[in-house]
Design a protein around this motif. Sequence first.
Motif, short mmCIF file in Angstrom:
data_model
loop_
_atom_site.label_atom_id
_atom_site.label_comp_id
_atom_site.label_asym_id
_atom_site.label_seq_id
_atom_site.Cartn_x
_atom_site.Cartn_y
_atom_site.Cartn_z
N LEU A 68 0.82 -1.21 0.00
CA LEU A 68 0.00 0.00 0.00
C LEU A 68 0.85 1.26 0.00
O LEU A 68 1.95 1.27 0.55
N THR A 69 0.33 2.31 -0.62
CA THR A 69 1.04 3.59 -0.65
C THR A 69 1.20 4.14 0.75
O THR A 69 2.26 4.64 1.13
N THR A 70 0.15 4.03 1.54
CA THR A 70 0.21 4.39 2.96
C THR A 70 -0.12 3.15 3.76
O THR A 70 -1.04 2.42 3.42
N SER A 71 0.63 2.92 4.83
CA SER A 71 0.49 1.67 5.58
C SER A 71 -0.50 1.76 6.72
O SER A 71 -0.27 1.22 7.80
N GLU A 72 -1.59 2.46 6.52
CA GLU A 72 -2.58 2.60 7.57
C GLU A 72 -3.18 1.24 7.94
O GLU A 72 -3.40 0.39 7.08
N ALA A 73 -3.45 1.06 9.22
CA ALA A 73 -4.03 -0.20 9.69
C ALA A 73 -5.53 -0.20 9.43
O ALA A 73 -6.24 0.75 9.76
N ARG A 74 -6.01 -1.29 8.83
CA ARG A 74 -7.44 -1.45 8.56
C ARG A 74 -7.81 -2.91 8.71
O ARG A 74 -7.02 -3.79 8.38
N LEU A 75 -9.02 -3.17 9.17
CA LEU A 75 -9.53 -4.53 9.26
C LEU A 75 -10.56 -4.77 8.16
O LEU A 75 -11.18 -3.83 7.66
N ILE A 76 -10.73 -6.03 7.79
CA ILE A 76 -11.72 -6.42 6.78
C ILE A 76 -12.76 -7.28 7.51
O ILE A 76 -12.57 -8.48 7.71
N PRO A 77 -13.86 -6.66 7.99
CA PRO A 77 -14.82 -7.32 8.87
C PRO A 77 -15.33 -8.67 8.37
O PRO A 77 -15.45 -9.62 9.14
N ALA A 78 -15.65 -8.78 7.08
CA ALA A 78 -16.18 -10.04 6.55
C ALA A 78 -15.18 -11.17 6.73
O ALA A 78 -15.56 -12.30 7.07
N ASP A 116 -15.03 -10.34 19.68
CA ASP A 116 -14.26 -9.17 20.09
C ASP A 116 -12.79 -9.53 20.34
O ASP A 116 -11.89 -8.78 19.98
N GLU A 117 -12.55 -10.70 20.95
CA GLU A 117 -11.17 -11.12 21.22
C GLU A 117 -10.44 -11.47 19.92
O GLU A 117 -9.26 -11.14 19.75
N VAL A 118 -11.14 -12.13 19.03
CA VAL A 118 -10.55 -12.45 17.73
C VAL A 118 -10.18 -11.16 17.01
O VAL A 118 -9.09 -11.03 16.44
N ARG A 119 -11.10 -10.20 17.04
CA ARG A 119 -10.87 -8.93 16.34
C ARG A 119 -9.66 -8.19 16.92
O ARG A 119 -8.84 -7.64 16.17
N ILE A 120 -9.51 -8.20 18.24
CA ILE A 120 -8.37 -7.53 18.86
C ILE A 120 -7.06 -8.22 18.49
O ILE A 120 -6.06 -7.58 18.16
N PHE A 121 -7.06 -9.56 18.51
CA PHE A 121 -5.87 -10.33 18.14
C PHE A 121 -5.43 -9.98 16.71
O PHE A 121 -4.24 -9.69 16.46
N LEU A 122 -6.36 -9.99 15.79
CA LEU A 122 -6.03 -9.69 14.39
C LEU A 122 -5.67 -8.21 14.22
O LEU A 122 -4.83 -7.87 13.37
N ALA A 123 -6.28 -7.35 15.02
CA ALA A 123 -5.96 -5.93 14.95
C ALA A 123 -4.52 -5.66 15.41
O ALA A 123 -3.84 -4.78 14.86
N ILE A 124 -4.06 -6.40 16.42
CA ILE A 124 -2.68 -6.22 16.88
C ILE A 124 -1.71 -6.59 15.77
O ILE A 124 -0.74 -5.86 15.51
#
Length: 425
Positions: free
Chosen positions: A196-206, A220-228
């Motif tokens: 990516l041109t900018t390395s901003e953190a983003r999640l893909i909910p699906a 919520d725990e899964v989402r936090i783990f993947l977000a880290i």
Amino acid sequence: MSGNFGFGIGEPDDENFKELFAQLSNFGLNPQTLFAAASGAGTNGPLISPEVLRDVARKFVASQGDLPIGSQDIADAQVALDIANTWLDDATNFPALSRSNMPAWSRRDWLDSTVLNWAALIEPLADGMASALTNVLKQTPLGEAAEGEVSGPELAAVAPIMRAFMGSLIASQLGTSVGQLAVSVTGANDVAIPLLTTSEARLIPANVAKWAQGLDIPLDEVRIFLAIREAAASRLFSHTPWLSAYIKDAITAYGAGIKIDIDSIQEQAERALETGELDINNPESISVAISAGLFKPEQSPTQDAALAKLEIILALIEGWIDYVTTKAVGNRLPSYPALSETLRRARATKSPTQQLFATLLGLEVSPRKMRECAHFWFEVESEIGVSERDQRWEDPALLPRVGDLADVKKFLESTIVPDDLSGLL
């Protein structure tokens, strides 16, 4: 019927072209397919068309479904990323990036944002394969034109034909792989390659929800783990601007070294024709054969070195993300062991990224190598601390080669890290 194929080089029913067609057929290549692929294509511009790649990938994503991003998706992603960045502050010296105004992406958002860089990354491989096939024909009696019967215009047709054909083939194959990635990656940087041109953190909910299926762990725990993991990757990539060019240079070195043994490819083509694996009357047959590695060229020492360079850098990236994630989580997530095990199993069965590199380059980054690199970063931190551990990413010369992983102290003693930490800020 006669006609020009877009190169201004003659008619397909000329005697010289008949000989060209016959020579192409000797290698299991369908001449009509090659000319069709090259029709209207020029010799300039990229081999891999981002438009073709995007179209193939979008069709795959559409077949799997893609939900639009809603306000709740955005809110959930932002909360998880905020928590992730708070925990990461103690685990890495790389500072958090600014909050994104779109912390959640759809599958298509990710696809459209990475297509151009995927095409640029793999372009050197297509170029190398096209050159190799062209050189095969130049080494044949057709290319040598010893009697002067076939030369000039016909031979001049070979390079753009092979160029367009290889570009079309790899764009289609890459498009399918990128489409598969789009329906599996859980974050913008989840492939662990700077795209990516900018390395901003983003999640893909699906895909986060898909990843969590069957785990019996709160979403919520899964989402936090993947977000880290996502936030850690974004911090790393934003502070290592040389990484993208470094990876592409290794692929370029590999592609430039591609050579095809004429006798070997003829033997393979003959065997494939006998067994039915290859049918020169089937326009898709050559694409399937090359994709399956039927005509895989012999690797040179230079290519071996390029693959070793790629393998260690990809493993170091994954290993760093793994170790930093583990350090950031600490004992905060009760489900962390189960989440880590799920990730380990997924790697053992090959991710779409691993399959892509295995198919195109014959490169497989083993889970074991990633674990070795995660342990390497743990040992580096134990020896020199978090700040100097991360400062190793300032220059590829400060990173280890495969042989350095076993003796961290010796490796650290052999390199000098500058005292100035400003490059991390």
